[in-house]
Each structure stands twice: as C-alpha cells, then as structure tokens.
Design a protein around this motif. Sequence first.
Motif, PDB file in Angstrom:
ATOM      1  N   ALA A 348     -21.108  26.805 100.799  1.00 13.07           N
ATOM      2  CA  ALA A 348     -22.199  27.677 100.352  1.00 13.07           C
ATOM      3  C   ALA A 348     -21.839  28.286  98.993  1.00 13.07           C
ATOM      4  O   ALA A 348     -20.669  28.583  98.734  1.00 13.07           O
ATOM      5  N   PRO A 349     -22.840  28.484  98.101  1.00 16.77           N
ATOM      6  CA  PRO A 349     -22.550  29.074  96.798  1.00 16.77           C
ATOM      7  C   PRO A 349     -21.868  30.434  96.939  1.00 16.77           C
ATOM      8  O   PRO A 349     -22.251  31.248  97.780  1.00 16.77           O
ATOM      9  N   ALA A 350     -20.853  30.655  96.103  1.00 15.59           N
ATOM     10  CA  ALA A 350     -20.091  31.904  96.177  1.00 15.59           C
ATOM     11  C   ALA A 350     -20.154  32.696  94.884  1.00 15.59           C
ATOM     12  O   ALA A 350     -20.332  33.912  94.905  1.00 15.59           O
ATOM     13  N   GLY A 351     -20.003  32.025  93.743  1.00 16.51           N
ATOM     14  CA  GLY A 351     -20.011  32.722  92.464  1.00 16.51           C
ATOM     15  C   GLY A 351     -20.696  31.907  91.381  1.00 16.51           C
ATOM     16  O   GLY A 351     -20.608  30.674  91.373  1.00 16.51           O
ATOM     17  N   GLU A 352     -21.410  32.591  90.490  1.00 18.58           N
ATOM     18  CA  GLU A 352     -22.049  31.954  89.334  1.00 18.58           C
ATOM     19  C   GLU A 352     -21.308  32.395  88.079  1.00 18.58           C
ATOM     20  O   GLU A 352     -21.124  33.599  87.843  1.00 18.58           O
ATOM     21  N   PHE A 353     -20.889  31.409  87.251  1.00 20.19           N
ATOM     22  CA  PHE A 353     -20.121  31.692  86.044  1.00 20.19           C
ATOM     23  C   PHE A 353     -20.869  31.132  84.841  1.00 20.19           C
ATOM     24  O   PHE A 353     -21.055  29.921  84.724  1.00 20.19           O
ATOM     25  N   THR A 354     -21.308  32.030  83.952  1.00 25.50           N
ATOM     26  CA  THR A 354     -22.097  31.638  82.796  1.00 25.50           C
ATOM     27  C   THR A 354     -21.553  32.313  81.535  1.00 25.50           C
ATOM     28  O   THR A 354     -20.886  33.339  81.600  1.00 25.50           O
ATOM     29  N   ASP A 355     -21.872  31.697  80.382  1.00 26.40           N
ATOM     30  CA  ASP A 355     -21.579  32.285  79.062  1.00 26.40           C
ATOM     31  C   ASP A 355     -20.094  32.595  78.879  1.00 26.40           C
ATOM     32  O   ASP A 355     -19.730  33.648  78.344  1.00 26.40           O
ATOM     33  N   ASN A 356     -19.240  31.685  79.296  1.00 23.08           N
ATOM     34  CA  ASN A 356     -17.802  31.880  79.140  1.00 23.08           C
ATOM     35  C   ASN A 356     -17.284  31.116  77.923  1.00 23.08           C
ATOM     36  O   ASN A 356     -17.823  30.055  77.563  1.00 23.08           O
ATOM     37  N   THR A 357     -16.228  31.634  77.300  1.00 22.46           N
ATOM     38  CA  THR A 357     -15.737  31.089  76.042  1.00 22.46           C
ATOM     39  C   THR A 357     -14.205  31.088  76.012  1.00 22.46           C
ATOM     40  O   THR A 357     -13.548  31.623  76.902  1.00 22.46           O
ATOM     41  N   ALA A 358     -13.679  30.510  74.956  1.00 23.56           N
ATOM     42  CA  ALA A 358     -12.234  30.548  74.708  1.00 23.56           C
ATOM     43  C   ALA A 358     -11.994  30.365  73.222  1.00 23.56           C
ATOM     44  O   ALA A 358     -12.820  29.790  72.504  1.00 23.56           O
ATOM     45  N   VAL A 359     -10.859  30.853  72.771  1.00 23.73           N
ATOM     46  CA  VAL A 359     -10.389  30.626  71.406  1.00 23.73           C
ATOM     47  C   VAL A 359      -9.001  30.015  71.508  1.00 23.73           C
ATOM     48  O   VAL A 359      -8.153  30.504  72.270  1.00 23.73           O
ATOM     49  N   ALA A 360      -8.766  28.944  70.755  1.00 23.65           N
ATOM     50  CA  ALA A 360      -7.474  28.271  70.784  1.00 23.65           C
ATOM     51  C   ALA A 360      -6.942  28.140  69.363  1.00 23.65           C
ATOM     52  O   ALA A 360      -7.708  27.933  68.406  1.00 23.65           O
ATOM     53  N   PHE A 361      -5.646  28.280  69.232  1.00 23.78           N
ATOM     54  CA  PHE A 361      -4.981  28.165  67.928  1.00 23.78           C
ATOM     55  C   PHE A 361      -3.761  27.265  68.072  1.00 23.78           C
ATOM     56  O   PHE A 361      -3.052  27.314  69.075  1.00 23.78           O
ATOM     57  N   GLY A 362      -3.521  26.445  67.065  1.00 23.39           N
ATOM     58  CA  GLY A 362      -2.344  25.598  67.091  1.00 23.39           C
ATOM     59  C   GLY A 362      -1.728  25.474  65.709  1.00 23.39           C
ATOM     60  O   GLY A 362      -2.405  25.590  64.688  1.00 23.39           O
ATOM     61  N   MET A 363      -0.408  25.238  65.684  1.00 23.89           N
ATOM     62  CA  MET A 363       0.310  25.098  64.418  1.00 23.89           C
ATOM     63  C   MET A 363       1.416  24.061  64.592  1.00 23.89           C
ATOM     64  O   MET A 363       2.052  23.987  65.646  1.00 23.89           O
ATOM     65  N   LYS A 364       1.629  23.245  63.541  1.00 25.46           N
ATOM     66  CA  LYS A 364       2.696  22.260  63.541  1.00 25.46           C
ATOM     67  C   LYS A 364       3.415  22.287  62.203  1.00 25.46           C
ATOM     68  O   LYS A 364       2.772  22.377  61.144  1.00 25.46           O
ATOM     69  N   ALA A 365       4.723  22.171  62.257  1.00 23.68           N
ATOM     70  CA  ALA A 365       5.540  22.055  61.053  1.00 23.68           C
ATOM     71  C   ALA A 365       6.317  20.762  61.153  1.00 23.68           C
ATOM     72  O   ALA A 365       7.007  20.507  62.151  1.00 23.68           O
ATOM     73  N   GLY A 366       6.203  19.896  60.145  1.00 24.09           N
ATOM     74  CA  GLY A 366       6.841  18.585  60.182  1.00 24.09           C
ATOM     75  C   GLY A 366       7.687  18.326  58.951  1.00 24.09           C
ATOM     76  O   GLY A 366       7.382  18.813  57.843  1.00 24.09           O
ATOM     77  N   PHE A 367       8.764  17.549  59.124  1.00 24.60           N
ATOM     78  CA  PHE A 367       9.673  17.212  58.048  1.00 24.60           C
ATOM     79  C   PHE A 367       9.953  15.714  58.074  1.00 24.60           C
ATOM     80  O   PHE A 367      10.276  15.149  59.119  1.00 24.60           O
ATOM     81  N   THR A 368       9.844  15.071  56.931  1.00 28.76           N
ATOM     82  CA  THR A 368      10.230  13.670  56.778  1.00 28.76           C
ATOM     83  C   THR A 368      11.646  13.620  56.214  1.00 28.76           C
ATOM     84  O   THR A 368      11.979  14.351  55.274  1.00 28.76           O
ATOM     85  N   PHE A 369      12.475  12.746  56.797  1.00 33.18           N
ATOM     86  CA  PHE A 369      13.871  12.690  56.336  1.00 33.18           C
ATOM     87  C   PHE A 369      14.371  11.246  56.324  1.00 33.18           C
ATOM     88  O   PHE A 369      13.723  10.358  56.852  1.00 33.18           O
TER      89      PHE A 369
END
Length: 369
Positions: A348-369
């Motif tokens: 049976a339905p228990a909860g309604e979830f609407t208008d939800n969001t997220a923010v994600a951030f990523g970073m990379k540091a690379g070196f060629t050798f």
Amino acid sequence: MNKLTCTAITLATAGTVANAGGTELTNQSIAVLFEQGNYIEFSFGSVNPSVSGTQVGTIPPAITGSASGDLAEGLEYVGAALKFALTDDIDAAIIVDKPYGAEIVYPMGTGYFAGGSTATLRSTAISAIGRYKFTDNLSAYAGIRQQSLDAEAFIPFVAGWTGSTNTDQSFGYLVGAAYERPELAMRVALTYYSSISHDLETTETSPLGVGNTSIMEVNTPQAINLDFQSGVAPGTLVFGQVRWVDWSEFDISPADYGTLTGGQPLVAYEDDTITYTLGVGRQLTENWALSGFAVYEPGTGGFKSNLFPPDGRTAVGMGVTYTQDNFKLQAGLQHVWFGDGTTQIGGAPAGEFTDNTAVAFGMKAGFTF
C-alpha cells in the motif's frame, strides 16, 4: 583539439550523483586508459541531496500528512588512478574508486512512520586493466576488479529491526573495445562490467532473536557503458555516454527482516536503468577548456524503496579544465532534479516524494610523467 580528448568525458562525470536507488556514486569510468604516456590522477567528489516527502497512508502511530524530513545525508568520496604506457601498443592502469554508497537518516520527531530509520552502504573497488592496440584505430582492454562491500541499517517501524554485515571482498571483471580517429578527436568505447557477488555475514537483532547470524548474498549489478566523443569544429568536441545497469538483479534481503515483513527485501529494484549523458566541450585558450552537459535517467514507475524514494533524474552541469605543461586540473558542478517517487508498506502507498534535488561537485588533478 587533443587537449579536449577524454577531458570532456571526465568532466561530465566529475560530479556524478547517485543513480538508481541512490546507491551508485560513480559510473566506473576507464577514461584514464586513454591518457597519453604515463599518467597519475587523484579525484574528490561530494554529493549533497535534499530528499523529503509526505506520508499518504495511516501507519500507526503515524498519520496521513506527516512530513518525512530530509532523509538523505551528503556523501564524499576520493579516488585515484595510475596509467602506464608499457610499450607503443600496450597500456596498463590501476583505478581505485567507490562505486556504491548511501547514507540515509530519517529525522525523528516529524510524525513520519519511518522516523529514526537509518541505513549505510559502503564500497571500495580496485581495478587492474590492460589495453592492447591492434592498430592506431582499434584497441581492446580487459581487467580484474576487486570490490569490498558492507552495510548496516536500523528500521524501527519493522519491529525495531537492526542489522549489520561484515566487510566482504570479492572479484569481478571488465572487458571492452575502442575505435579511435585521433585526427578527429573521435573515440567510441564499449565496456562491459560483470556483476560481483558478495557473501555477507549478517547479524540481526529483532523480536526473532538477538544477534542472529546468517550469510546474505548480495550481487552488485552488471553494467554496460557506451562512451563516445568527436570533434565537430576546431577546438569543439561533442561527447556523451549511454549507461545500462542491471538493477533488477540487485537485492538486499536479510533473513530475519524477510521473516518479519513476509518476504519483502530491505532494498530491491524491479527494473533496470538506462542513463543518457550528452555534452559539448570547447577549448577557450591554450590553457583553459570549458564543457557543459545534460543527464537524463527516465523513471521506471512502481513503488520505490523507503531507503531512497526518488524515481529517475534530470541534471545539467558544467566543467572547467586548466592545463599547464604536464599538469591538468579539472572541476565539475552538477545540479540534479530527481523524479517523483512513491514508497510502500505491505503493498500500500506509504509516502509521496516530490520536488527533490541534489548538488554534486567533483575535482581531479592529473600529472603526466
């Protein structure tokens, strides 16, 4: 154009947010294999979701209309990769990432039936991959993946059930092939990731007993990635990915929990997911490049898990790359709109979830050798 090769695809996933069920943190990229020469990179990411809903049925003692409060905790993860050009035709790479993770905490005191429920999922994967170039255009690669997995949960609305597992180590594999046209900055890569089976020693406490132990099998899903990119004008690259994940085979079903709920799993998904990413990268100067991208994962319908209720997602993001000599720094930001979802108790339905969001951030540091 060459500076954009791989860079745009990496930026599209730099801030990867949870996919199906809120348990997938990364798309298990093998892009490092295509870096030039010997290369090492370190990565960091964070995901900050905001997920809340409203109770739609009376589940004693909670009543219709009670608010769940924000149930999804933020997650941070780190990774690393090392690639060697062993010969002109053979490359090798080691990739460390955290493919799956979740941190769910329902606030107490809201009146919502699941108030006080918690769940945590943790993983780490190490992939060792080799690549052979048959020609300048065609290559194939394969590798072994070692993965660790553990979980714990407290579900007070199921007779105060608690459960936790040990950390299990298990193995899987990946295979793939790529076609490239370097003069066009073009690449198409198809990668298959096997399912990885874990036998988790699970300890449960409930009215059925204190500290009951059993072995629970959990299979993290097989998946297929189709990555593509191509130059379309001087300094401009179009890139994207289609990713299929076999989530319908993923199931977390502790023994005593199933007895208490009449055979219901703690976490399971009825359908697989397909996620589409499309973007454009642009070289601005000798040192700077910019990319923008969009992500779409259609909802699958049906009831969703109380431990992550959204269904599908749409996202937009952008990334920036700075290169100087043998150093490369990348950063990406993504805003996500989750699809609406409905949870259930006993069908049976228990909860309604609407208008939800997220923010994600990523970073990379690379070196060629």
